[in-house]
Design a protein around this motif. Structure first.
Motif, PDB file in Angstrom:
ATOM      1  N   GLN A 164       2.577   1.599  -3.546  1.00  0.00           N
ATOM      2  CA  GLN A 164       1.703   1.991  -4.449  1.00  0.00           C
ATOM      3  C   GLN A 164       1.204   3.588  -4.228  1.00  0.00           C
ATOM      4  O   GLN A 164       0.742   4.371  -5.374  1.00  0.00           O
ATOM      5  N   ARG A 165       1.343   4.022  -3.077  1.00  0.00           N
ATOM      6  CA  ARG A 165       1.001   5.387  -3.003  1.00  0.00           C
ATOM      7  C   ARG A 165       2.110   6.483  -3.519  1.00  0.00           C
ATOM      8  O   ARG A 165       1.800   7.525  -3.692  1.00  0.00           O
ATOM      9  N   ARG A 166       3.571   5.946  -3.441  1.00  0.00           N
ATOM     10  CA  ARG A 166       4.501   6.771  -3.853  1.00  0.00           C
ATOM     11  C   ARG A 166       4.970   6.544  -5.418  1.00  0.00           C
ATOM     12  O   ARG A 166       5.557   7.322  -5.987  1.00  0.00           O
ATOM     13  N   TRP A 167       4.698   5.249  -5.837  1.00  0.00           N
ATOM     14  CA  TRP A 167       5.565   5.039  -7.202  1.00  0.00           C
ATOM     15  C   TRP A 167       4.402   4.518  -8.101  1.00  0.00           C
ATOM     16  O   TRP A 167       3.286   3.696  -7.729  1.00  0.00           O
ATOM     17  N   SER A 168       4.280   4.748  -9.441  1.00  0.00           N
ATOM     18  CA  SER A 168       3.573   4.055 -10.246  1.00  0.00           C
ATOM     19  C   SER A 168       4.328   2.569 -10.774  1.00  0.00           C
ATOM     20  O   SER A 168       5.299   2.386 -10.542  1.00  0.00           O
ATOM     21  N   ARG A 225       1.105  -1.131  -0.082  1.00  0.00           N
ATOM     22  CA  ARG A 225      -0.018   0.048  -0.163  1.00  0.00           C
ATOM     23  C   ARG A 225       0.818   1.279  -0.199  1.00  0.00           C
ATOM     24  O   ARG A 225       0.657   2.395  -0.759  1.00  0.00           O
ATOM     25  N   GLU A 226       1.829   1.274   0.928  1.00  0.00           N
ATOM     26  CA  GLU A 226       2.797   2.270   0.731  1.00  0.00           C
ATOM     27  C   GLU A 226       3.633   2.750  -0.340  1.00  0.00           C
ATOM     28  O   GLU A 226       3.784   3.837  -0.680  1.00  0.00           O
ATOM     29  N   VAL A 232       7.140   4.759   8.121  1.00  0.00           N
ATOM     30  CA  VAL A 232       5.750   4.533   8.352  1.00  0.00           C
ATOM     31  C   VAL A 232       5.518   3.425   9.591  1.00  0.00           C
ATOM     32  O   VAL A 232       6.391   2.363   9.033  1.00  0.00           O
TER      33      VAL A 232
END
Length: 323
Positions: free
Chosen positions: A32-36, A29-30, A192
């Motif tokens: 996918q929040r930051r990278w494509s 989840r973390e 995180v």
């Protein structure tokens, strides 16, 4: 304490396999929040940290990310939950063994997940593990560390031989001392803390003894002035310094006087005098020769009579004290 929390959660009916799946899900989840979506390398170690890595690899691949996985030692040697999740991985695995490491494993990868070792590591990295860590750092890839960067001692923050330089670290339930202490603090990048289903009630039976410092720990315990207080009732500034590296203490005296628009007088307090710290803890002054306490005149007689002052540490060789 982390292992005690995991064991306590399992005793309360939370399966450890469920915790591992939740940990891997939190990491993905973390990411996918930051990278494509991009080519990813996942490095899995020989324990539960590696098990988390297998979960991450499976979930990223299922989401359409190109994943290349390396295992430190054969996955067949894993046990427990880590072995179960290794069995759920349907792709190939590059086995790292001995002292050699093929840097071609990193070719074409834009992102790396470090799941080699977690907070329980207690010995320096060596062999293929160290070679891999050094190659990752040299490549300059964006690295996501699982729990702590591999090579960092979870309790002290010290680097054990070599350590991953991460831009993001995802840990679980509570941060570790190694996230806050250098050099671990610098190598962890953004930290995180993810909830994975460990109930907060497990802390009741652990009685943690380590806390991240901040106003929440002591702000309500200090002798804060009332709104109608004035300079005669607000207390006195005190500076405690040793006989070496006295710059901080020396500069604090005129600064305190200027701030209070008054003056600061000197009082010598000898070895064996007692000071009380915020929170009610007290201790006898020791380890210094001829300690100087700079306080106001009105406080001098009271401190001479009781030997007690409120104290708050503000540096390695000096402290500011307020009565």
């Amino acid at each position: 304490e982390t292992y005690l929390a995991d064991s306590a959660a399992e005793a309360r009916g939370v399966p450890s396999l469920q915790l591992m799946e939740a940990a891997g899900t939190a990491i993905v989840r973390e990411i996918q929040r930051r990278w494509s979506p991009c080519p990813v390398a996942v490095m899995c170690g020989p324990g539960n940290n590696g098990g988390d890595g297998f979960v991450v690899a499976r979930l990223l691949r299922g989401a359409g990310w190109p994943v290349r996985l390396a295992s430190l030692g054969s996955p067949d040697g894993l046990k427990g939950d880590a072995a179960i999740n290794a069995g759920r991985w349907e792709g190939d695995a590059v086995v790292l063994d001995g002292d050699a490491f093929d840097p071609g494993f990193l070719d074409g990868r834009h992102l790396l997940v470090d799941a080699l070792f977690g907070a329980g590591l207690a010995r320096p990295l060596e062999g293929a593990a160290r070679a891999l860590v050094e190659a990752v750092n040299a490549a300059g890839l964006d690295c996501i560390a699982v729990d702590v960067p591999s090579g960092i001692h979870g309790n002290t923050g010290q680097a054990l031989g070599a350590a991953i330089r991460a831009c993001l670290t995802v840990t679980f339930f509570r941060a570790k001392p190694g996230h806050l202490l250098f050099p671990g603090r610098a190598l962890a990048g953004e930290v995180v803390v993810a909830g994975i289903g460990v109930p907060v009630s497990v802390l009741d039976g652990i009685d943690p003894g380590t806390f991240a410092n901040g106003p929440g720990l002591w702000s309500e315990q200090g002798p804060w002035p009332e709104a109608d207080a004035n300079k005669y009732g607000r207390g006195h500034a005190v500076v405690l310094g040793g006989d070496e590296m006295t710059g901080a203490a020396a500069r604090s005296r005129p600064a305190a006087a200027a701030k209070a628009e008054g003056s600061a007088d000197g009082l010598e307090v000898g070895i064996g005098d007692r000071v009380r710290l915020f929170g009610g803890h007290s201790g006898v002054v020791s380890g210094f020769e001829d300690i100087g306490l700079i306080i106001g005149r009105r406080a001098a007689s009271a401190i001479r009579a009781t030997g007690i002052a409120w104290a708050l540490s503000c540096g390695p060789t000096s402290a500011s004290i307020a009565r």
